[in-house]
Design a protein around this motif. Structure first.
Motif, mmCIF file in Angstrom:
data_model
loop_
_atom_site.group_PDB
_atom_site.id
_atom_site.type_symbol
_atom_site.label_atom_id
_atom_site.label_comp_id
_atom_site.label_asym_id
_atom_site.label_seq_id
_atom_site.Cartn_x
_atom_site.Cartn_y
_atom_site.Cartn_z
ATOM 1 N N LYS A 1 0.865 -1.189 0.000
ATOM 2 C CA LYS A 1 0.000 0.000 0.000
ATOM 3 C C LYS A 1 0.897 1.234 0.000
ATOM 4 O O LYS A 1 1.082 1.914 1.017
ATOM 5 N N ASP A 2 1.464 1.539 -1.146
ATOM 6 C CA ASP A 2 2.502 2.561 -1.227
ATOM 7 C C ASP A 2 1.999 3.952 -0.840
ATOM 8 O O ASP A 2 2.728 4.725 -0.203
ATOM 9 N N ASP A 3 0.759 4.278 -1.219
ATOM 10 C CA ASP A 3 0.252 5.600 -0.884
ATOM 11 C C ASP A 3 0.068 5.752 0.616
ATOM 12 O O ASP A 3 0.360 6.805 1.194
ATOM 13 N N ALA B 1 1.764 4.041 2.877
ATOM 14 C CA ALA B 1 3.108 4.043 3.453
ATOM 15 C C ALA B 1 3.697 5.448 3.419
ATOM 16 O O ALA B 1 4.302 5.914 4.394
ATOM 17 N N GLN B 2 3.505 6.144 2.303
ATOM 18 C CA GLN B 2 4.027 7.505 2.192
ATOM 19 C C GLN B 2 3.358 8.435 3.206
ATOM 20 O O GLN B 2 4.028 9.258 3.851
ATOM 21 N N LEU B 3 2.025 8.303 3.349
ATOM 22 C CA LEU B 3 1.300 9.151 4.294
ATOM 23 C C LEU B 3 1.819 8.952 5.710
ATOM 24 O O LEU B 3 2.109 9.932 6.427
ATOM 25 N N TRP B 4 1.958 7.707 6.139
ATOM 26 C CA TRP B 4 2.374 7.446 7.511
ATOM 27 C C TRP B 4 3.844 7.778 7.734
ATOM 28 O O TRP B 4 4.229 8.205 8.825
ATOM 29 N N ARG B 5 4.653 7.647 6.705
ATOM 30 C CA ARG B 5 6.055 8.043 6.842
ATOM 31 C C ARG B 5 6.167 9.557 7.002
ATOM 32 O O ARG B 5 6.944 10.055 7.834
ATOM 33 N N GLU B 6 5.394 10.296 6.239
ATOM 34 C CA GLU B 6 5.415 11.759 6.371
ATOM 35 C C GLU B 6 4.964 12.187 7.761
ATOM 36 O O GLU B 6 5.517 13.118 8.359
#
Length: 598
Positions: A425-427, A429-434
């Motif tokens: 779930k790349d999108d 993953a990006q949200l939670w990393r940010e």
């Protein structure tokens, strides 16, 4: 005088504490947070009520030990004339007919070993938190005690009249006692109780056989693991912080709390420690409990604690009829901390739950629906990461933005990012990393104190608003917020050690709280100190402190919550899961590897 030299028994449904004379002095019905039918531990000087004890005529000594790798206790009582008896205590637990048999019951077998022993059976359960003795009725081979809605029934092959009248009698052969549900005992009492004990012994020894223990301190770790499992209410998966209520944190402190509930924080540390040993059954049950808690919250605030049945309202009252441990009341039932705001709980839900997505050993792997539900918990962590709360030490009169809570919120977002990446779930993953990166920036900007102009090093502080220290900052390593070799951690550790270390022990904080300045060390914080010393390269010192802490354990291998760093006396609720977790974690960290076995 009561003390904490107690021996836990249990079966993950009911539990009891046996004192050094072989008396059952604490046990609640029908589960750990129920009415303490056996409450002598908190009954002040009245030690002949709320107790189940075998008194050996002329007794001069008692010795105790567990049957290896089980919670089955053997107490040997010796009299002045050389007479000896053994008392075997257990709570039945074994698989049968496709389910786990774990009744609200205690089995006791007393055996004559030498001489001509004479005993008196003192069996006096109470009701309504020590308000009065339970009423008795009897049949030919049983006694009924009216405790709770259904009562208890003692089935025995001892003379019932002697027990009811408190008479001393000679014991000439193995004598059996089964205190359980108020229903007829099915089968031959002697044969069935012996079969139950053998089956229970086999269950626990097989369970221990599956543990991945460290090479060193195996006995200590095994005993802690068994007891942590006893602290799980298997029916729901909840894990209680301790088996008792209202053991004060120090002499006359009135810091008397009811710990017979499931704290999200304490349970996180418990399953983390047991998971390191490979005890997946406890984790699986607990994950089921968490899923029910998350469902009930419906995306909203998670409480810091719940009952073992998942109840949210745990109103705090006092038991007027119990004097308290050594007469040091009040005795509390319920805990007002359920009303508190503690934002660390969101991370403590996410961290154990993410294992459910990646661990192929689990019977039930988490799915996309579970991830969506877990993201709701993450949303709360993100929303609350910079908001004030009561903190992990549960201050009752003040709120601040606590660094530990913020770091836990960071950990929630960080682990959600990693799990989303694993699930493709790349999108997400990006949200939670940010979000994790944003929380890190907030912590760095608000919790870091720069060094002084005279050369003093900088350090993290316990809250964003005030410049004090607490031991929870040492958890920044375990949570992977910092690496052990990070200069910021090293300087923070140095500041904490200077401020909070008391000889071989560690305070959780040194500043005054709602009840004044702390007067005892907090045992899990001492274990955090030991971990930090090892990671800082001071391993010999860490091993020395670890051996010191092991020396403070009771005969049963347990620790309570607190310890008087001047006298070494144990205080606080017992056995404390936090403290047992500390033993397991430090043993694993400090042990020589199995490859060094010669």
């Amino acid at each position: 005088m009561s003390d904490l030299d107690l021996w836990p028994i249990g079966n993950c449904q009911v539990s009891g504490l046996i004192d050094k004379r072989g008396g059952l002095v604490w046990g609640c019905i029908p589960r750990v947070d129920g009415d303490p039918a056996f409450c002598a531990l908190l009954n002040g000087d009245n030690q002949d009520a709320g107790v189940w004890r075998f008194e050996l005529d002329g007794q001069i000594s008692a010795t105790q030990e567990y049957i290896r790798n089980t919670p089955i206790l053997v107490t040997r009582l010796k009299a002045a004339d050389g007479s000896v008896v053994e008392v075997l205590d257990f709570c039945p637990r074994y698989e049968g007919k496709g389910r786990m048999y774990r009744p609200v019951a205690i089995g006791r077998i007393i055996r004559p070993i030498a001489g001509n022993p004479r005993i008196k059976v003192i069996l006096r359960p109470m009701k309504n938190y020590g308000a009065k003795l339970a009423e008795m009725t009897n049949g030919t081979n049983h006694i009924r005690y009216l405790v709770g809605d259904q009562g208890l029934r003692l089935s025995t092959d001892a003379p019932v009249g002697y027990i009811m009248e408190g008479r001393t009698f000679r014991i000439e052969g193995d004598t059996h006692f089964f205190l359980g549900p108020d229903e007829p005992f099915v089968g031959n009492l002697r044969e069935e109780i012996r079969r139950m004990e053998q089956s229970t012994r086999s269950y626990w020894q097989q369970w221990v056989r599956g543990l991945a223990t460290p090479f060193e301190w195996q006995d200590e770790v095994i005993r802690c693991a068994i007891t942590l499992k006893l602290c799980q209410h298997e029916e729901t998966g909840a894990i209680v912080a301790a088996l008792t209520t209202s053991i004060p944190e120090h002499d006359g402190s009135e810091r008397n709390w009811d710990y017979r509930f499931c704290w999200i924080r304490d349970s996180y540390y418990t399953v983390q420690a047991l998971n390191r040993l490979g005890a997946l059954d406890v984790l699986e049950k607990y994950l089921g409990y968490l899923r029910n808690i998350v469902d009930g919250a419906k995306g909203g605030q998670i409480q810091p604690l719940y009952s073992v049945m998942g109840e949210s309202e745990l109103d705090e009252t006092t038991a007027a009829y119990l004097a308290g441990y050594r007469g040091m009341g009040p005795v509390r039932k319920g805990n007002a901390a359920y009303k508190q705001i503690q934002h660390d709980c969101y991370g403590q839900i996410v961290l154990p739950t993410v294992q459910g997505f990646v661990d192929k050993r689990l019977l039930r792997l988490a799915d996309d629906t579970d991830f969506a539900n877990l993201e709701e918990v993450g949303e709360m962590a993100w929303k609350m990461h910079d908001q004030p709360d009561a903190g992990l030490w549960e201050f009752r009169t003040r709120q601040e933005v606590h660094t530990y809570s913020a770091v836990m919120s960071w950990a929630a977002c960080d682990r959600l990012a990693g799990t989303a990446e694993y699930l493709g779930k790349d999108d997400r993953a990006q949200l939670w990393r940010e979000r994790a990166d944003a929380i890190r920036d907030t912590i760095e900007g608000s919790a870091w104190v720069e060094g002084s102009s005279d050369g003093g090093a900088g350090h993290y502080k316990a809250s964003f608003e005030t410049d004090y220290l607490d031991a929870s900052l040492l958890q920044m390593i375990d949570l992977r917020f910092l690496r052990p070799d990070d200069p910021r951690f090293q300087s923070t550790f140095a500041a904490i050690e200077k401020e909070l270390r008391r000889g071989e022990h560690m305070l959780r904080y040194a500043t005054e709280d709602d009840f004044g300045a702390p007067e005892t060390a907090f045992n899990v914080c001492t274990f955090w100190l030991i971990e930090a010393l090892h990671l800082a390269g001071r391993s010999e010192e860490a091993r020395g402190l670890f051996e010191t802490m092991l020396g403070h354990r009771t005969g049963s291998g347990m620790l309570s919550e607190d310890l008087d760093w001047k006298t070494g006396e144990l205080w606080g609720n017992f056995p404390q899961t936090y403290s047992l977790v500390g033993i397991i974690n430090c043993a694993g960290l400090l042990s020589k590897p199995w490859s060094e076995v010669r």
